[in-house]
Design a protein around this motif. Sequence first.
Motif, PDB file in Angstrom:
ATOM      1  N   GLU A  32      -5.399  -6.294   3.562  1.00  0.00           N
ATOM      2  CA  GLU A  32      -4.430  -6.486   4.634  1.00  0.00           C
ATOM      3  C   GLU A  32      -4.971  -7.565   5.576  1.00  0.00           C
ATOM      4  OE1 GLU A  32      -2.494  -3.940   8.299  1.00  0.00           O
ATOM      5  OE2 GLU A  32      -2.720  -2.916   6.373  1.00  0.00           O
ATOM      6  N   ARG A  43       0.498  -7.007   3.441  1.00  0.00           N
ATOM      7  CA  ARG A  43      -0.292  -6.560   2.284  1.00  0.00           C
ATOM      8  C   ARG A  43      -0.437  -7.723   1.314  1.00  0.00           C
ATOM      9  NH1 ARG A  43       1.444  -1.107  -0.680  1.00  0.00           N
ATOM     10  NH2 ARG A  43       0.545  -0.355   1.270  1.00  0.00           N
ATOM     11  N   THR A  75       3.973  -1.592   5.950  1.00  0.00           N
ATOM     12  CA  THR A  75       3.906  -2.950   5.412  1.00  0.00           C
ATOM     13  C   THR A  75       5.250  -3.646   5.646  1.00  0.00           C
ATOM     14  OG1 THR A  75       2.319  -2.290   3.711  1.00  0.00           O
ATOM     15  CG2 THR A  75       3.546  -4.336   3.332  1.00  0.00           C
TER      16      THR A  75
END
Length: 263
Positions: free
Chosen positions: A9, A15, A48
């Motif tokens: 990350e 991500r 995410t």
Amino acid sequence: MAGELLIDEPLDGVRRLTISNPDKRNALDHGILDGIAEAVRGAGEDGTRAIVLTGAHGMFSSGYDIGDIPEDVFAAEAERLVAHPFTSAIDALDATDVPTVAALPGHTIGGGLELALSCDLRVARDGIKLGMPPAKLGLVYSHTGLRRFLHAIGEPRTRQLFLLGRNIDAREAVTWGLLHEVVGAEDLDGFALDWAAELAANAPLSVRGNKRVLRALLDAEASIDPAVEQELIALRQACFASDDFAEGVRAFGEKRPARWQGR
């Protein structure tokens, strides 16, 4: 040794998935493809807001990892790799509500190119090559994969890419619609992360909604008679058991002209 998918990350809400299979030019094996499918499906609900898909070792991906499959199980194993984990990874990228960026640091070939084309945005290092070698391998490509290229680059360029089987450079790929941007090698990571940060900062309802509308519009254009679809699937399945496909893969790996037999 099998390849692996590296996950980190680099920015809040971003991500990054990195294909790593250095001994095989980042070829896509079961572990890598299953990892992509799992990581993409798990994105969104965990916070995410953008995904970057890239490659290590100066490559994105050379495509399916079929070069070392033993001859006695070649047809079954090659079809199994392409039919399940590759399709699962592509389907996950298609279905996710999270915006995706493919960052291509090196050559992007075959299944690697379709994987990149499944992302919303694509940026590449200047000087890399992109290509589709099924005609050099004796492979009938999937109708769903060919449809993806038709949507992205149109019928004339799809014919050129698949029937000639020649690689094109990144700058030409931009004019075709295969890529959105080309940048210098030192700028690629930063450029891709800038895009990911901007995507992650945008209104999530808008991003999810617009992706859903685009997906629905493309799906509406993709209707095909079920009987014809079964014919196309059977045509592709038959190629895996053909002498020409086995010969094409051997010749490609040995860097020699293939001796086609038409069967």
